[in-house]
Design a protein around this motif. Structure first.
Motif, PDB file in Angstrom:
ATOM      1  N   THR A 691      33.226  46.418  66.506  1.00 45.10           N
ATOM      2  CA  THR A 691      34.638  46.373  66.890  1.00 45.10           C
ATOM      3  C   THR A 691      34.762  45.848  68.311  1.00 45.10           C
ATOM      4  OG1 THR A 691      35.157  48.266  65.471  1.00 45.10           O
ATOM      5  CG2 THR A 691      36.737  47.732  67.203  1.00 45.10           C
ATOM      6  N   LEU A 692      35.693  44.942  68.526  1.00 44.02           N
ATOM      7  CA  LEU A 692      36.003  44.425  69.851  1.00 44.02           C
ATOM      8  C   LEU A 692      37.279  45.080  70.337  1.00 44.02           C
ATOM      9  CD1 LEU A 692      35.180  42.318  72.041  1.00 44.02           C
ATOM     10  CD2 LEU A 692      36.783  40.738  70.930  1.00 44.02           C
ATOM     11  N   SER A 693      37.203  45.794  71.465  1.00 41.77           N
ATOM     12  CA  SER A 693      38.368  46.465  72.044  1.00 41.77           C
ATOM     13  C   SER A 693      38.757  45.777  73.339  1.00 41.77           C
ATOM     14  CB  SER A 693      38.065  47.947  72.310  1.00 41.77           C
ATOM     15  OG  SER A 693      37.667  48.616  71.132  1.00 41.77           O
ATOM     16  N   PHE A 694      40.028  45.840  73.683  1.00 43.58           N
ATOM     17  CA  PHE A 694      40.500  45.193  74.904  1.00 43.58           C
ATOM     18  C   PHE A 694      41.703  45.950  75.436  1.00 43.58           C
ATOM     19  CE2 PHE A 694      42.118  43.136  71.106  1.00 43.58           C
ATOM     20  CZ  PHE A 694      43.494  43.160  71.291  1.00 43.58           C
ATOM     21  N   GLY A 695      41.986  45.729  76.710  1.00 43.33           N
ATOM     22  CA  GLY A 695      43.122  46.419  77.309  1.00 43.33           C
ATOM     23  C   GLY A 695      43.543  45.783  78.612  1.00 43.33           C
ATOM     24  N   ILE A 696      44.806  45.982  78.953  1.00 39.03           N
ATOM     25  CA  ILE A 696      45.346  45.584  80.254  1.00 39.03           C
ATOM     26  C   ILE A 696      46.083  46.789  80.805  1.00 39.03           C
ATOM     27  CG2 ILE A 696      46.745  43.945  81.547  1.00 39.03           C
ATOM     28  CD1 ILE A 696      46.608  42.060  79.178  1.00 39.03           C
ATOM     29  N   GLN A 697      45.561  47.370  81.873  1.00 37.08           N
ATOM     30  CA  GLN A 697      46.240  48.477  82.540  1.00 37.08           C
ATOM     31  C   GLN A 697      47.127  47.934  83.649  1.00 37.08           C
ATOM     32  OE1 GLN A 697      42.742  51.428  83.128  1.00 37.08           O
ATOM     33  NE2 GLN A 697      44.587  52.684  82.992  1.00 37.08           N
ATOM     34  N   ASN A 698      48.220  48.653  83.906  1.00 39.65           N
ATOM     35  CA  ASN A 698      49.225  48.212  84.886  1.00 39.65           C
ATOM     36  C   ASN A 698      49.630  46.772  84.570  1.00 39.65           C
ATOM     37  OD1 ASN A 698      50.962  47.992  87.038  1.00 39.65           O
ATOM     38  ND2 ASN A 698      49.396  48.301  88.629  1.00 39.65           N
ATOM     39  N   LEU A 699      50.128  46.601  83.363  1.00 35.08           N
ATOM     40  CA  LEU A 699      50.444  45.284  82.828  1.00 35.08           C
ATOM     41  C   LEU A 699      51.382  44.492  83.725  1.00 35.08           C
ATOM     42  CD1 LEU A 699      50.151  43.413  80.301  1.00 35.08           C
ATOM     43  CD2 LEU A 699      52.180  44.570  79.379  1.00 35.08           C
ATOM     44  N   GLN A 700      52.323  45.176  84.364  1.00 35.56           N
ATOM     45  CA  GLN A 700      53.307  44.509  85.216  1.00 35.56           C
ATOM     46  C   GLN A 700      52.833  44.341  86.649  1.00 35.56           C
ATOM     47  OE1 GLN A 700      55.919  47.650  83.683  1.00 35.56           O
ATOM     48  NE2 GLN A 700      57.535  46.097  83.547  1.00 35.56           N
TER      49      GLN A 700
END
Length: 742
Positions: A691-700
């Protein structure tokens, strides 16, 4: 809206919820098993608020780069937003202290160091169980509630799991963190085991403006940090339906780098009114570096149907932890050395060691619809602390970058705590609708405190100011408290339930920060003796415990496509902790305090692909002064918060957009915690292999100061320039992870 205005709760909420619950259909009420009353219990059998953060939720957040403290703040309505450094100070449940456990073993200690969440890697966590509100059954430290971290266990057959992760804001080549996890699991019908290894290495962190986040020189930072978590478990299925679980953990999280906060020549940036000189630079060398080291071993044994049809539960544990803090500078202004007061600089760090052993025994007897649980808890804790002194002249001259050990003195008085408690809990199902619960816990604690010369006098003697000093007497103090809980739940139908609960909790304020404080005068000049004028001793000023009482009423269940849990609570006590900002010590004063509000969570599933939801903690923390209620100090009170999310799933792709809003808070002194909102995007894609997981924290890419950063200015603003403790939140950060089970 930046703040909430609340009135004390009443039973009106439960009546309104009763009418709502009547709309539900007759499908089964959720029956997740949690450790809610010292033995496995269904949530539907608990007349109180309970939350479970599942393995899937932890994986979704952690693999997308969300740290443990922050994911808990996002997913647990009653828990405050998590800070981003090592400390979890002020991350309360319903505005009060939280008892943190691993598999039912407490990570709290009488010395109130807030590093309980710097204790385990999410890779080794199966689920997290949370009981909101004061808990009589768990005793000391649970005035706000309980967070029980349940570890992963072994399974049948040979299985491997591998996880690799990266995190970066792409500001510089140093802006990257990486994580690896590897586990081996296997077993058969009779024995199962798992060995998990997790390694986390952090480099620099940057705020939304592209400036490196100021390293925390107070409670220590997680920049330039590496953490190792090794967790082993063995589960035995024995004859006669007996079971034995063994767990051992080694956790080591510490600074690993050569960059630190430069405080300016002669510390002019921190102490001399020139904050523009503060900067993060290479060349840091210290004989003592910030670190958390912990070893934990435990066993759980279950023997069913003995002693007249009773189930026996035994748990034994031993925990040892060594905590090192970041070196911190200061000056003492001393009279009596010469014609005018002299200023004595110092540079030091604290080393604190705690050893705890505990044994718990519980017996459970089921008689028809009546269940009786009773038992005993025994525990013993030993605490010792020292203060390592560095060459102050070299430390000041190099701006705090070169710190060579020059000596060691006492930091806090050592103490031992011996506890023994008896408890009893009864649960009675009257019929299909009504269930009653009630219990008592009688807790005794013996606290032995060593004689102690105040830390300031020890530092001054080491600097050649005075030859000796009188010790503040120690002694022994005994505590005896009885805690009660009583509750009732009413099942409206198969999917909805109302409950009401009254419970009491007990907290012993930090003996190390209370005792050993004293006022001295120098007799005989530089080569004279320090005479004790007044000291906080066991005999003269015994430390008072804090008993918290709480009433809550709530509803949990589902209506149509909606699922929800909502509770109103009111907690109060007649004793309060007062912080002394000039010394960071505490006083315990007779003062009425209260926390009241509403917590809840609501989710709606449109179809198999889309789900929307959110949570709310609307809380007010107040203390009575001169007969009037006023806001509690921002260093202790919890801000209100709200979260919202949208989760979408289509085939192999999963996405989650989530936001958290931390509301503003102010107190009568003029101190204020500013509000801020953060949005994250999380996702995963199932590959043919892994599984490939991804994320963007504090998107703004919002610029904001963390709650701890804002509180630190209040705590340390009188000791150093506020810019020294201006801890900004991390800017937009990208994460990616690959995981494979095979």
């Amino acid at each position: 809206m930046s703040s909430f205005r609340l009135r004390p709760v009443s039973l009106t909420l439960s009546l309104a919820l009763a009418s709502l619950g009547a709309l539900a259909n007759d499908s089964e009420l959720e029956t997740i098993v949690v450790t809610g009353s010292r033995t496995p219990t269904r949530i539907s059998d608990l007349p109180r608020s309970a939350w479970v953060v599942s393995s899937e939720e932890i994986i979704e957040q952690a693999r997308a780069g969300v740290p443990l403290k922050e994911l808990l703040g996002q997913l647990v309505p009653s828990l405050d937003v998590g800070p981003q450094g090592r400390t979890n100070f002020g991350q309360n449940l319903r505005g009060r202290s939280v008892l943190v456990m691993i598999d039912g073993v407490s990570l709290n200690s009488s010395r109130g160091v807030s590093r309980q969440f710097d204790s385990i890697d999410p890779y080794n966590i199966e689920r997290i169980e949370v009981l909101s509100g004061a808990s009589a059954m768990y005793g000391g430290g649970a005035t706000g509630g309980v967070v029980n971290i349940v570890t992963k266990r072994g399974s049948k057959g040979l299985q491997f799991s591998t996880e690799l992760g990266l995190r970066s804001g792409f500001e510089t080549s140093e802006d990257h963190d990486w994580h690896i996890g590897q586990s081996l699991s296997g077993g058969n019908t009779w024995v199962k085991g798992r060995l998990g290894f997790a390694y986390q290495r952090n480099s620099a962190a940057f705020d939304a403006s592209g400036k490196q986040v100021t390293p925390d020189i107070t409670q220590t930072d997680l920049q330039y940090n590496r953490a190792v978590d090794v967790l082993g478990t063995l589960d035995f299925s024995l004859p006669a339906a007996q079971s034995l679980k063994l767990t051992a953990q080694y956790y080591d999280s510490g600074f690993d780098g050569d960059k630190a906060l430069y405080l300016g020549p002669n510390l002019a940036g921190a102490l001399g009114g020139r904050p523009e000189l503060l900067q993060v630079r290479s060349g840091f060398q210290s004989d003592i570096e910030p670190r958390t080291r912990r070893t934990l071993a435990m066993f759980d044994y279950h023997l069913p149907q003995v002693l007249g049809g009773q189930d026996v539960y035994l748990q034994g544990s031993a925990r040892s932890e060594k905590l090192d803090f970041y070196p911190f500078p200061g000056t003492y202004r001393v009279a009596g050395v010469s014609a005018s007061p002299v200023t004595v600089p110092y540079y030091s760090t604290s080393r604190q060691n705690t050893d705890v052993q505990a044994l718990k025994a519980a017996l459970v007897k089921q008689i028809g619809d009546f269940k009786l649980s009773y038992g005993i808890d025994l525990d013993q804790e030993a605490f010792a602390a020292s203060q390592v002194l560095f060459d102050a002249a070299q430390g000041f001259a190099t701006g705090g970058m070169t710190l060579k050990r020059s000596g060691e003195v006492g930091r806090y008085p050592g103490f031992e705590v011996r506890g023994r408690s008896l408890f009893m809990q009864a649960d009675w199902r009257l019929n299909e609708q009504w269930q009653l619960s009630g219990g008592l816990r009688h807790q005794r604690m013996d606290v032995s405190v060593d004689d102690f010369v105040a830390s300031q006098q020890q530092v001054l003697i080491a600097a050649g100011i005075g030859k000796s000093a009188a010790a503040i007497p120690g002694g022994e103090n005994r505590y005896s408290v009885t805690l009660a809980n009583i509750g009732a739940s009413y099942r409206l139908n198969a999917r909805n339930q109302l409950y009401m609960n009254y419970s009491e909790g007990f907290d012993l304020p930090d003996p190390a920060k209370y005792y050993g404080q004293g006022s001295y005068s120098l007799n005989g000049g530089r080569n004279g003796n320090w005479v004790l004028n007044r000291g906080v001793s066991v005999a003269g000023s015994p430390l008072a415990g804090i008993k918290t009482r709480q009433l809550e009423t709530g509803w949990r269940g589902s209506v149509g496509g909606f699922s929800s849990q909502l509770a109103a609570f009111h907690a109060w006590s007649d004793t309060n902790i007062q912080f002394v900002t000039s010394t960071l010590a505490i006083n315990v004063i007779d003062q009425d305090t209260r926390n009241y509000g509403i917590e809840g969570e609501l989710g709606y599933r449109f179809n198999e692909q889309l789900k929307l939801g959110g949570s709310l903690l609307a809380i007010k923390s107040e203390e009575k002064k001169s007969g009037n209620w006023q806001n509690q100090a921002v260093t202790a009170a919890s801000p209100s918060k709200a979260t919202a999310y949208a989760a979408w799933s289509q085939g192999a792709l999963n996405l989650r957009l989530q936001t958290v809003r931390n509301f503003s808070l102010s107190d009568p002194s003029g101190a204020r915690l500013k509000a801020y909102s953060l949005t994250d995007l999380l996702g995963s894609y199932t590959l043919p292999q892994g599984t490939l997981s991804f994320g963007i924290q504090n998107l703004q890419d919002r610029q904001y100061a963390t709650v701890w950063g804002q509180r630190a200015k209040v705590f340390y603003g009188s000791l150093v320039a506020p810019a020294t403790v201006d801890f900004q939140g991390r800017g937009r950060t990208f994460s990616m992870a690959y995981s494979l089970d095979y």
